[in-house]
Design a protein around this motif. Structure first.
Motif, PDB file in Angstrom:
ATOM      1  N   ARG A   1      17.647 -32.715  39.985  1.00  0.00           N
ATOM      2  CA  ARG A   1      16.980 -31.541  39.403  1.00  0.00           C
ATOM      3  C   ARG A   1      15.840 -31.969  38.485  1.00  0.00           C
ATOM      4  O   ARG A   1      14.743 -31.398  38.527  1.00  0.00           O
ATOM      5  N   ALA A   2      16.099 -33.007  37.679  1.00  0.00           N
ATOM      6  CA  ALA A   2      15.064 -33.493  36.756  1.00  0.00           C
ATOM      7  C   ALA A   2      13.862 -34.038  37.522  1.00  0.00           C
ATOM      8  O   ALA A   2      12.707 -33.767  37.172  1.00  0.00           O
ATOM      9  N   LEU A   3      14.134 -34.794  38.594  1.00  0.00           N
ATOM     10  CA  LEU A   3      13.038 -35.348  39.390  1.00  0.00           C
ATOM     11  C   LEU A   3      12.243 -34.251  40.082  1.00  0.00           C
ATOM     12  O   LEU A   3      11.005 -34.308  40.162  1.00  0.00           O
ATOM     13  N   MET A   4      12.949 -33.233  40.564  1.00  0.00           N
ATOM     14  CA  MET A   4      12.256 -32.138  41.237  1.00  0.00           C
ATOM     15  C   MET A   4      11.391 -31.351  40.257  1.00  0.00           C
ATOM     16  O   MET A   4      10.283 -30.926  40.594  1.00  0.00           O
ATOM     17  N   GLU A   5      11.908 -31.157  39.044  1.00  0.00           N
ATOM     18  CA  GLU A   5      11.115 -30.442  38.050  1.00  0.00           C
ATOM     19  C   GLU A   5       9.863 -31.230  37.681  1.00  0.00           C
ATOM     20  O   GLU A   5       8.786 -30.661  37.492  1.00  0.00           O
ATOM     21  N   LEU A   6      10.018 -32.540  37.594  1.00  0.00           N
ATOM     22  CA  LEU A   6       8.849 -33.375  37.284  1.00  0.00           C
ATOM     23  C   LEU A   6       7.881 -33.417  38.449  1.00  0.00           C
ATOM     24  O   LEU A   6       6.684 -33.665  38.254  1.00  0.00           O
ATOM     25  N   SER A   7       8.387 -33.200  39.661  1.00  0.00           N
ATOM     26  CA  SER A   7       7.524 -33.296  40.839  1.00  0.00           C
ATOM     27  C   SER A   7       6.774 -32.000  41.115  1.00  0.00           C
ATOM     28  O   SER A   7       5.963 -31.950  42.039  1.00  0.00           O
ATOM     29  N   ALA A   8       7.031 -30.945  40.349  1.00  0.00           N
ATOM     30  CA  ALA A   8       6.320 -29.676  40.547  1.00  0.00           C
ATOM     31  C   ALA A   8       6.000 -29.038  39.202  1.00  0.00           C
ATOM     32  O   ALA A   8       6.394 -27.902  38.937  1.00  0.00           O
ATOM     33  N   PRO A   9       5.267 -29.748  38.340  1.00  0.00           N
ATOM     34  CA  PRO A   9       4.971 -29.187  37.015  1.00  0.00           C
ATOM     35  C   PRO A   9       3.757 -28.265  37.054  1.00  0.00           C
ATOM     36  O   PRO A   9       2.825 -28.479  37.845  1.00  0.00           O
ATOM     37  N   LEU A  10       3.749 -27.251  36.222  1.00  0.00           N
ATOM     38  CA  LEU A  10       2.565 -26.420  36.046  1.00  0.00           C
ATOM     39  C   LEU A  10       1.936 -26.824  34.723  1.00  0.00           C
ATOM     40  O   LEU A  10       2.537 -26.655  33.662  1.00  0.00           O
TER      41      LEU A  10
END
Length: 277
Positions: free
Chosen positions: A141-150
């Motif tokens: 989840r942390a990696l995915m959030e970092l991979s799609a930041p606004l």
């Protein structure tokens, strides 16, 4: 058969069990060769002591849960810990056979021993697996959030740089981050930068278009930037219709376009005298 006779046997032969158990564990220490011998010795002592403490006490679920927490806290690989339980069972089984009891009694002892040790093994697997799955889930989840930041660039303008493959799960996260960010930053224009996306196929384009439409519904505009020549050719060959979705080849052009949409522009000041480039 009740567990008491087996526990009595185990406690009576404790010293012998520990010696044999350590000998077998020593043969398998190569799987943990990155750890020095003294640490292995100390941890093995702690491990076998925990098992003895559990067997000597009331083997309740609470005691078992406490045992699991203390064993997992040792930090050993799961394979080493499960080996330890198996070897403990093997050593005790050998002692039971060597005791020269009648066959029927030996079978009863084996059954009682399994009733004692199986919960340790099963709970060890379940707890370790649960801990591992939870850790992986959090990291993913942390990696995915970092991979799609606004990223808010300036007032009313934000950029979402995308890198790597976009699947359905990640597309959902992109949508969530876009909508939450647009509202939180009061964004009027969002630049979705696909420079780092290796392949844009029909599915990826569909996800991006959906995201753009969702952003438009909350009153903002989406601009797709980073359209490389090969990506443009792929989009044309696939017959993908981007509709009213504006596109720009570079992030720089996308920012200039976004500024125009918000009635702003980049103004270049004269170069100060004496400045060397």
């Amino acid at each position: 058969m009740e567990a008491a006779p087996v526990v009595t046997l185990i406690n009576k032969r404790r010293s012998e069990i520990v010696v044999r158990w350590k000998e077998y564990m020593e043969e398998r220490k190569d799987s943990s060769s990155i750890i020095d011998g003294r640490t292995i010795e100390t941890t093995n002592d702690n491990f076998v002591d925990l098992i003895f403490d559990y067997l000597a006490d009331n083997q309740s679920q609470d005691r078992l849960n406490n045992l699991m927490g203390r064993i997992l806290a040792l930090g050993w690989p799961l394979s080493y810990l499960t080996n330890g339980v198996h070897i403990f069972r093997r050593v005790v089984s050998t002692l039971i056979i060597e005791s020269e009891m009648e066959k029927a009694v030996i079978l009863d002892y084996f059954k009682a021993m399994e009733d004692l040790l199986d919960p340790i093994f099963n709970n060890l697997i379940e707890d370790a697996t649960s801990t591992w799955e939870n850790t992986v889930s959090i990291q993913k989840r942390a990696l995915m959030e970092l991979s799609a930041p606004l990223i808010p660039v300036m007032e009313y303008l934000a950029v979402m740089p995308l890198i790597g493959t976009i699947d359905t799960e990640r597309a959902k996260l992109i949508m969530e981050n876009l909508l939450e960010g647009v509202i939180a930053y009061r964004t009027e224009v969002v630049l979705i930068d696909i420079t780092g996306v290796p392949v844009v196929d029909t599915m990826v384009a569909h996800h991006i278009i959906q995201a753009a439409e969702a952003v438009r519904l909350v009153g903002s505009e989406c601009v797709l930037v980073g359209i490389r020549p090969e990506i443009a050719q792929t989009i044309v060959n696939l017959g993908i219709e981007l509709g009213e979705f504006p596109t720009k080849s570079t992030l720089k052009k996308g920012i200039e376009y976004a500024l125009e949409l918000t009635n702003r522009a980049i103004v270049y000041k004269d170069k100060p005298s004496g400045l060397r480039l």
